[in-house]
Design a protein around this motif. Structure first.
Motif, short mmCIF file in Angstrom:
data_model
loop_
_atom_site.label_atom_id
_atom_site.label_comp_id
_atom_site.label_asym_id
_atom_site.label_seq_id
_atom_site.Cartn_x
_atom_site.Cartn_y
_atom_site.Cartn_z
N UNK A 1 0.84 -1.20 0.00
CA UNK A 1 0.00 0.00 0.00
C UNK A 1 0.88 1.25 0.00
N UNK A 2 0.22 2.40 -0.01
CA UNK A 2 0.96 3.65 0.17
C UNK A 2 1.65 3.61 1.53
N UNK A 3 2.70 4.40 1.65
CA UNK A 3 3.46 4.42 2.90
C UNK A 3 4.08 5.80 3.10
N UNK A 4 4.16 6.20 4.34
CA UNK A 4 4.87 7.41 4.73
C UNK A 4 5.86 7.00 5.81
N UNK B 1 7.21 9.84 1.34
CA UNK B 1 6.02 9.03 1.11
C UNK B 1 6.02 8.50 -0.30
N UNK B 2 5.31 7.41 -0.51
CA UNK B 2 5.22 6.82 -1.84
C UNK B 2 3.98 5.96 -1.92
N UNK B 3 3.65 5.62 -3.15
CA UNK B 3 2.54 4.72 -3.40
C UNK B 3 2.95 3.79 -4.54
N UNK C 1 3.24 -7.62 7.98
CA UNK C 1 4.32 -6.89 7.31
C UNK C 1 3.71 -6.01 6.23
N UNK C 2 4.44 -4.97 5.86
CA UNK C 2 4.02 -4.11 4.75
C UNK C 2 4.60 -4.58 3.42
#
Length: 189
Positions: A100-103, A142-144, A175-176
């Motif tokens: 998913x997106x993450x910051x 951040x990214x997606x 986990x991401x």
């Protein structure tokens, strides 16, 4: 890849972290595109980084075998999670991407990151390192997906702590990480 253990952290949130959870809930609740959501969450994270009252002592503990993941909050509807990652010197991830997106924001120390691009190479693919970044305390990024392939490590002589906010329920997933890359890299790293 050795996956960090998702240690149960104290569900007791500091007042500062509780306020941040409310800020993230508001940003995520807008229902905007993942990259815009990541940007808004990053704006809300930055003022908290480095604050002594953000994490409890338990949430700052590392593990001598691999970086340690403390799940600080998972939204009941699964829309986001907040995780503290504690990195002792030399600890690193495998090359991976995310579900998913993450910051991310560096709370203490600094994180080193190598970003990659996946390129076709005959019948297969290989990774090209495209950027090396040093994220000091206070840095937010951040990214997606797609295009979120990277490796992160602590190259300092001291502990590093970062906060990661994901657009997924990391408590449920564990986990991401969506995929670990074992492909050849152009730089051999």
């Amino acid at each position: 890849m050795t996956t960090p253990t998702a240690y149960p952290s104290s569900r007791l949130l500091t007042a500062r972290l509780s306020a941040f959870v409310d800020d993230v809930r508001e940003a995520v609740g807008r229902g905007l595109a993942p990259d815009v959501t990541a940007y808004l969450v990053g704006e809300r994270l930055a003022p908290h980084l480095g604050a002594a009252d953000l994490l409890t002592p338990e949430q700052r503990e590392g593990d001598p075998d691999h970086y340690r993941q403390h799940i600080l909050h998972a939204e009941p509807d699964g829309s986001f999670s907040i995780v503290a990652l504690v990195w002792l010197p030399g600890q690193r991830t495998a090359i991976h991407d995310h579900v998913s997106w993450c910051v991310t924001g560096v709370h203490e120390g600094e994180e080193h990151e190598r970003r990659y691009r996946l390129v076709p190479d005959g019948p297969g693919s290989r990774l090209i390192a495209v950027e090396d970044v040093v994220n000091p305390r206070g840095a937010v990024c951040g990214f997606a997906p797609p295009g979120d392939i990277h490796r992160v490590w602590n190259a300092c002589g001291t502990k590093a702590i970062s906060l990661h906010i994901y657009g997924a329920d990391i408590a449920r997933l564990g986990s991401s990480v969506r995929r670990v890359y074992e492909l050849p890299t152009a730089d051999g790293r």
